[in-house]
Design an enzyme around this catalytic site. Sequence first.
Site, PDB file in Angstrom:
ATOM      1  CD  GLN A 176      -1.448  -2.406   1.764  1.00 21.20           C
ATOM      2  OE1 GLN A 176      -0.265  -2.580   2.027  1.00 21.20           O
ATOM      3  NE2 GLN A 176      -2.356  -3.354   1.941  1.00 21.20           N
ATOM      4  CE1 TYR A 177       5.396   5.475   2.888  1.00 23.75           C
ATOM      5  CE2 TYR A 177       6.843   4.582   1.199  1.00 23.75           C
ATOM      6  CZ  TYR A 177       6.517   5.586   2.093  1.00 23.75           C
ATOM      7  OH  TYR A 177       7.308   6.704   2.173  1.00 23.75           O
TER       8      TYR A 177
END
Length: 174
Positions: free
Chosen positions: A67-68
């Site tokens: 997600q980062y």
Amino acid sequence: MDRQCRPRARLRASAARGVQNRRKSRAGYALGHHVEALLETHGITHKREATTEKRNGPDFLFPGEAQYHDPAWSAADLLMLGVKTSCKDRWRQVLAEADRIRCKHLLTLEPGISPTQTDEMRKENLQLVIPRPLHGSYRAVQQDGLVDVASFLDLAGRLGAGSGSVRLGQENLL
């Protein structure tokens, strides 16, 4: 004779520093394990020792590394947590980790950090996470800006539950 003792004394001092540094390293690693056990017990999605920009690695990234690195994932829906048994000046290391995340969190067991340092941390958007029993070691003016572990777990849990963006306004900072 005095000259012969000096090298031995330096060797003993060097060996003692090495032992002390290994103990500190083990204590920090053990604290990381305890934090991870808390996260897993609470079912909080996270990645331990994730890699971000420039090979920097926050201790914990929420909800995870994928997600980062996803540009479509809102930075407002990301958290990072550094874990240090004591801060001293090493808290600044956390600032270089996870560029996408404006407000960084740092869990420490260090009691009574000076007001000067906590003011600096606040200016750098670093939120201290301190176990509740240690809050009393901080001055009253500092205590309002501390987050306890349960509150951080709640924040990270809401983030992982997909409850929308978890906004961190200035009121939530140190």
